[in-house]
Scaffold this motif. Structure first.
Motif, PDB file in Angstrom:
ATOM      1  N   ASN A 163     -35.785  14.472 -34.881  1.00 27.71           N
ATOM      2  CA  ASN A 163     -35.367  15.564 -34.004  1.00 27.71           C
ATOM      3  C   ASN A 163     -36.139  16.853 -34.290  1.00 27.71           C
ATOM      4  O   ASN A 163     -35.710  17.925 -33.910  1.00 27.71           O
ATOM      5  CB  ASN A 163     -33.853  15.800 -34.103  1.00 27.71           C
ATOM      6  N   MET A 164     -37.274  16.732 -34.968  1.00 30.39           N
ATOM      7  CA  MET A 164     -38.078  17.911 -35.297  1.00 30.39           C
ATOM      8  C   MET A 164     -39.491  17.742 -34.757  1.00 30.39           C
ATOM      9  O   MET A 164     -40.130  16.717 -34.971  1.00 30.39           O
ATOM     10  CB  MET A 164     -38.149  18.105 -36.820  1.00 30.39           C
ATOM     11  N   GLY A 165     -39.966  18.778 -34.075  1.00 32.44           N
ATOM     12  CA  GLY A 165     -41.322  18.772 -33.551  1.00 32.44           C
ATOM     13  C   GLY A 165     -42.342  19.129 -34.622  1.00 32.44           C
ATOM     14  O   GLY A 165     -41.994  19.534 -35.734  1.00 32.44           O
ATOM     15  N   TYR A 203     -29.211  19.863 -37.235  1.00 30.76           N
ATOM     16  CA  TYR A 203     -29.429  19.877 -35.786  1.00 30.76           C
ATOM     17  C   TYR A 203     -28.478  18.944 -35.041  1.00 30.76           C
ATOM     18  O   TYR A 203     -28.169  19.175 -33.882  1.00 30.76           O
ATOM     19  CB  TYR A 203     -30.861  19.460 -35.462  1.00 30.76           C
ATOM     20  N   ILE A 238     -29.433  19.904 -31.186  1.00 26.75           N
ATOM     21  CA  ILE A 238     -30.736  20.558 -31.151  1.00 26.75           C
ATOM     22  C   ILE A 238     -31.834  19.541 -31.445  1.00 26.75           C
ATOM     23  O   ILE A 238     -31.691  18.677 -32.307  1.00 26.75           O
ATOM     24  CB  ILE A 238     -30.809  21.703 -32.184  1.00 26.75           C
ATOM     25  N   SER A 239     -32.922  19.653 -30.718  1.00 27.15           N
ATOM     26  CA  SER A 239     -34.106  18.856 -30.999  1.00 27.15           C
ATOM     27  C   SER A 239     -35.325  19.683 -30.618  1.00 27.15           C
ATOM     28  O   SER A 239     -35.416  20.173 -29.493  1.00 27.15           O
ATOM     29  CB  SER A 239     -34.113  17.549 -30.210  1.00 27.15           C
ATOM     30  N   THR A 240     -36.253  19.859 -31.546  1.00 28.58           N
ATOM     31  CA  THR A 240     -37.488  20.581 -31.253  1.00 28.58           C
ATOM     32  C   THR A 240     -38.609  19.606 -30.942  1.00 28.58           C
ATOM     33  O   THR A 240     -39.748  19.997 -30.758  1.00 28.58           O
ATOM     34  CB  THR A 240     -37.891  21.487 -32.430  1.00 28.58           C
ATOM     35  N   ASP A 279     -42.140  22.833 -36.020  1.00 29.24           N
ATOM     36  CA  ASP A 279     -40.947  22.958 -36.859  1.00 29.24           C
ATOM     37  C   ASP A 279     -41.196  22.314 -38.221  1.00 29.24           C
ATOM     38  O   ASP A 279     -40.886  22.888 -39.271  1.00 29.24           O
ATOM     39  CB  ASP A 279     -39.762  22.297 -36.156  1.00 29.24           C
ATOM     40  N   LYS A 326     -40.514  17.198 -28.553  1.00 29.80           N
ATOM     41  CA  LYS A 326     -40.690  16.939 -27.135  1.00 29.80           C
ATOM     42  C   LYS A 326     -40.673  15.444 -26.903  1.00 29.80           C
ATOM     43  O   LYS A 326     -41.348  14.690 -27.601  1.00 29.80           O
ATOM     44  CB  LYS A 326     -42.011  17.526 -26.630  1.00 29.80           C
TER      45      LYS A 326
END
Length: 73
Positions: free
Chosen positions: A5-7, A60, A65-67, A10, A69
């Motif tokens: 869940n992290m780009g 998150y 939340i997720s950064t 981030d 894409k």
């Protein structure tokens, strides 16, 4: 296994912050001399490093939340 869940941005920022906190905690805040604040700061640095390496942040999840894409198929 947890879903990432992290780009990339981030993850990079967390890794840089984590790596910077280790010497700050050990040397600037006196962790090598046994100062508890310095030891805690260095230990806390492991959290952003671990989340950046795995790409998963458990904080998150409850907030949705997720950064990262999503790739379009």
């Amino acid at each position: 296994m947890y879903k990432k869940n992290m780009g990339p941005l981030d993850r990079a920022v967390r890794f840089i912050v984590g790596v910077a906190l280790v010497p700050i905690g050990l040397f600037v805040l006196g962790g090598t001399q046994g100062n508890a604040i310095g030891i805690l700061a260095a230990a806390f640095a492991l959290l952003p490093i671990a989340t950046s390496v795995t790409g998963f942040c458990p904080i998150y999840v409850p907030f949705g939340i997720s950064t990262l894409k999503q790739q379009e198929a």
